[in-house]
Structure formats: structure tokens, C-alpha cells
Enzyme design. Sequence first.
Site, PDB file in Angstrom:
ATOM      1  N   HIS A 270      32.390 -21.775 -32.277  1.00 34.67           N
ATOM      2  CA  HIS A 270      33.599 -20.957 -32.148  1.00 34.67           C
ATOM      3  C   HIS A 270      34.358 -20.866 -33.464  1.00 34.67           C
ATOM      4  CE1 HIS A 270      32.681 -23.117 -28.354  1.00 34.67           C
ATOM      5  NE2 HIS A 270      32.734 -21.893 -27.858  1.00 34.67           N
TER       6      HIS A 270
HETATM    7  S1  FES Z   1      34.297 -24.611 -32.619  1.00 30.87           S
HETATM    8 FE1  FES Z   1      33.919 -24.811 -30.490  1.00 30.87          FE
HETATM    9  S2  FES Z   1      32.565 -26.480 -30.410  1.00 30.87           S
HETATM   10 FE2  FES Z   1      32.970 -26.302 -32.519  1.00 30.87          FE
END
Ligand code: FES
Length: 187
Positions: free
Chosen positions: A152
Site C-alpha cells: 500500500h
Molecule cells: S503498506 Fe500496507 S502492508 Fe505495507
Amino acid sequence: MNSETLGEPTRRDFLYLTTGMAAVVGGAAVAWPFIDQMRPDASTLAMASIEVDVAAVEPGMSLTVKWRGKPVFIRNRTEKEIEDAKAVTLSDLKDPVARNANLAADAEATDIARTAGEGKENWLVMIGVCTHLGCVPLGESGEFGGWFCPCHGSAYDTAGRIRKGPAPENMAIPLFSFVSDTVVKVG
Ligand code: FES
């Protein structure tokens, strides 16, 4: 006098002791399952701590080892990586806490507090798990030159501190120590 009477264990003594123990265990068979549940199993004990030889890890190189089922990144940071991390002011950090199991729970996330300490600040030993949802970040990546989590988009700096993205905390530093100049004990 032979070695037996001097108290030196011999093969025969060992066999005798083994037989004696078997008898005791047999008599306590009913209690055993209960006791067994209170102990960590053998595999947990085996992984309680590990020793890693880092002699071959030159500056700019990393090693990933498995400890208690998790990846642990051991990085020998370059001078530039150290300088970059030192240049960051604490107020710029998203998580100002060191998250270092070797220090007080409220220790500040200075560069040195994230490392193996004075004289060994090139060594970063950290649990390689993104603090957002647990992906394993990629090294030498992302906007801050440290780690980047593609899940993410969390970016960590060269001290493993979260700088951008949804992850709330710096990557965790486990209990560890150098047991010699080149061997790190984790756990
Ligand atoms: S940014 Fe979501 S698990 Fe690493």
C-alpha cells in the site's frame, strides 16, 4: 580405582540413568500431558534466539534471516545511509518512538537509537515486517532510500523509520546483541 568409582560418567552409567528415567516417566504418565502444555514446544525453544555470522556482510549489503517465523533484516549501512538518517529531525518523523526492544519503550527514534549503538551504528537489525498490514518491504527502495512496501505504498528511511504511507510505526527492532565483533544474537 577406575573411572566409574571416580564419578566420571561412562556409557554404562548413562544406560543405567536412562533406564531409571524411563521408569519415572512411566509412573508419571498421567501428569505429563498437562505439564507438556505449559512448556514451549521444542521448535519454539530452538528459535527463541539465533546467532548470525555477519562477517561477510559488507557496507551496503543486507542479510535476511528467519527468527520466530518472521524475517529479520540485518543491514550494514553505508556512510551515506547513516548520514541521511542522522540528518532527519525528530519532528519530521511520523513515529517519533524508537520501537527498539533493547531500549526504554519511550526512547526517541534518533538514528543511533535504531541501531546497534555507539561504534556500531552502521548495523541495523530489524523485523522486516511492514507495520501497516504485515507485508515484507523491499530494501534500498522508495523515496527515502530505505525500504518500500509495495502493498500500500509505505516508505521507510535508512533507519527503518516510517516516513510516508499508511504504516503507523517504525519497523520493530528485536532484542539483539553482538556476542562478538561479527556475530549477532537475535532474541
Ligand atoms: S503498506 Fe500496507 S502492508 Fe505495507
